[in-house]
Design an enzyme around this catalytic site. Structure first.
Site: not given
Length: 401
Positions: A9, A13, A44, A106, A158, A311, A347
């Site tokens: 990935g 991450g 985002p 991933t 989400c 994130g 956030c």
């Protein structure tokens, strides 16, 4: 012989873990990143892309040059199987990649099959191609407007993106002179407005209620979607919501490679159980960060609600894993721990020309502190953070906050 670290990935991450472990060991380690994507995507900002406020090139950059500058090998390929007993990964071309330590970052897939009719009749914004399609359909909608439904389905996690898209869409309807002609409805599996998949924050339900009332948005919470029709979203309670434009955040599932990694004991969604060090529960040399890591939640809801693996917590997990890998390479016991629930909640929810800054001492309850700060400064903070983070990631400055 130098140890080999293989990272699967290359987004939040993977990129962070690869660069962080290289820095932790001052370059004295061989790091390889394998990813099917050649670009980092700042997810985002996908909320703005359908409305033409961002282009793909504004929120992406090629990852190979970043890795090359930091002495990290990049392999453009998909991992197809993981063999933790033989300590290797097979890619789509049949090439074997061995490792001393593995980091699985991933990410996710959209489980659109969980919502009948979604693939044919709705759009989503959770990937760059999806957000691009949502923009194409939005432009057609403006030529022939009607009612709109924005939804976070059962199992979705989400919720922040759903709210951001909802309020940005409302703002864009106003700019287009359509607010009085379009009925806008928000549908969510959350037990109450402002739950966000994290149990809510103080005054959150009241604040989101004020936002939706001011924007004349009808809300339906604690409800599942039965199916999406060409001209409506049909709820599990039988309610039919006419819709000329339906945007649905679906539940996420893990990638096929994690779902198939039976030795790592994936759950039914393909997420892998981890210890607080982010080591696999079964293998000391395998780490899992970001969405691929399974999270236990401290509640049950009438309608299934997912967890927002965004994130910021992904970065924290990646840094934790990197520190522990570095300790193992030095012959030490990995001891840095940070469970998902203990990570700070940070956030910024954008709302077109307004927004909310959300802060809490823990991602999941019980908490000691939680704060919501509404106002236009949130919009400008999100714009500034986008520029800062892309600069940081593109240059590999992952040690910056």
């Amino acid at each position: 012989m130098r140890k080999k670290v293989l990272v699967l990935g290359s987004n939040f991450g993977g990129l962070t873990a690869a660069l962080a472990v290289k820095h932790q060991l001052r370059g004295d380690v061989d790091v390889t990143v394998m990813s099917p994507s050649e670009s980092f995507v700042f997810n985002p900002s996908l909320i703005w892309l359908p409305f033409g406020k961002r282009r793909a090139q504004d929120i992406t950059f090629p990852v190979a040059p970043t890795f090359e500058r930091h002495g990290i090998e990049y392999v453009h390929a998909s991992a197809t199987s993981i063999d933790p007993d033989r300590k290797g990964v097979l890619d789509g071309a049949g090439t074997w990649h061995d490792y001393d330590f593995l980091v699985i970052a991933t990410g996710y897939r959209n489980n659109v099959a969980a919502i009948p009719g979604m693939a044919e009749n709705a759009v989503t914004i959770t990937t760059l191609p999806d957000a691009t399609r949502a923009g194409e359909r939005w432009r057609r909608f403006l030529d022939n407007p009607g009612d709109v439904v924005v939804a976070a389905s059962q199992g979705a996690g989400c919720f922040g993106a759903a709210y951001e898209f909802l309020f940005n869409l409302s703002y864009r309807l106003g700019k287009a002179g359509l607010k009085d002609r379009v009925k806008l409805t928000y549908v969510s599996s959350e037990p109450f407005l402002g739950h966000f998949g994290i149990g809510g924050l103080p005054r959150g339900e009241k604040l989101l209620g004020m936002f939706t009332k001011r924007e004349a948005i009808e809300t339906r919470v604690a409800v599942a979607i039965d199916h999406v029709a060409p001209d409506a979203v049909v709820l599990s309670d039988g309610t039919t919501l006419p819709s000329a434009y339906s945007m649905v955040i679906p539940p996420f599932i893990g990638q096929e490679v994690t779902l198939g990694a039976k030795a790592l004991a994936p759950d039914e969604k393909g997420y892998l159980p981890v210890r607080p060090t982010y080591q696999s529960e079964k293998y000391d040399d395998v780490y899992v960060v970001g969405i691929a890591a399974a999270v236990q939640v401290p509640w049950q809801t009438a309608v299934p609600v997912g967890i927002p693996k965004t994130g910021y917590p992904t970065e924290v997990q990646a840094h934790t894993a990197a520190k522990n890998i570095a300790a193992q390479v030095r012959g030490e016991i990995p001891s840095v721990e940070k469970t998902f629930g203990d990570i700070h909640a940070v956030c910024v929810m954008d709302a077109g020309n307004n927004g909310v800054v959300m802060l809490a001492d823990r991602m999941l309850p019980p908490r000691k502190h939680g704060l919501l700060l509404p106002g236009p400064q949130a919009h400008w903070m999100k714009l500034g953070f986008e520029k800062y983070f892309l600069f940081k990631a593109r240059n590999g400055y992952v040690r910056l906050p």
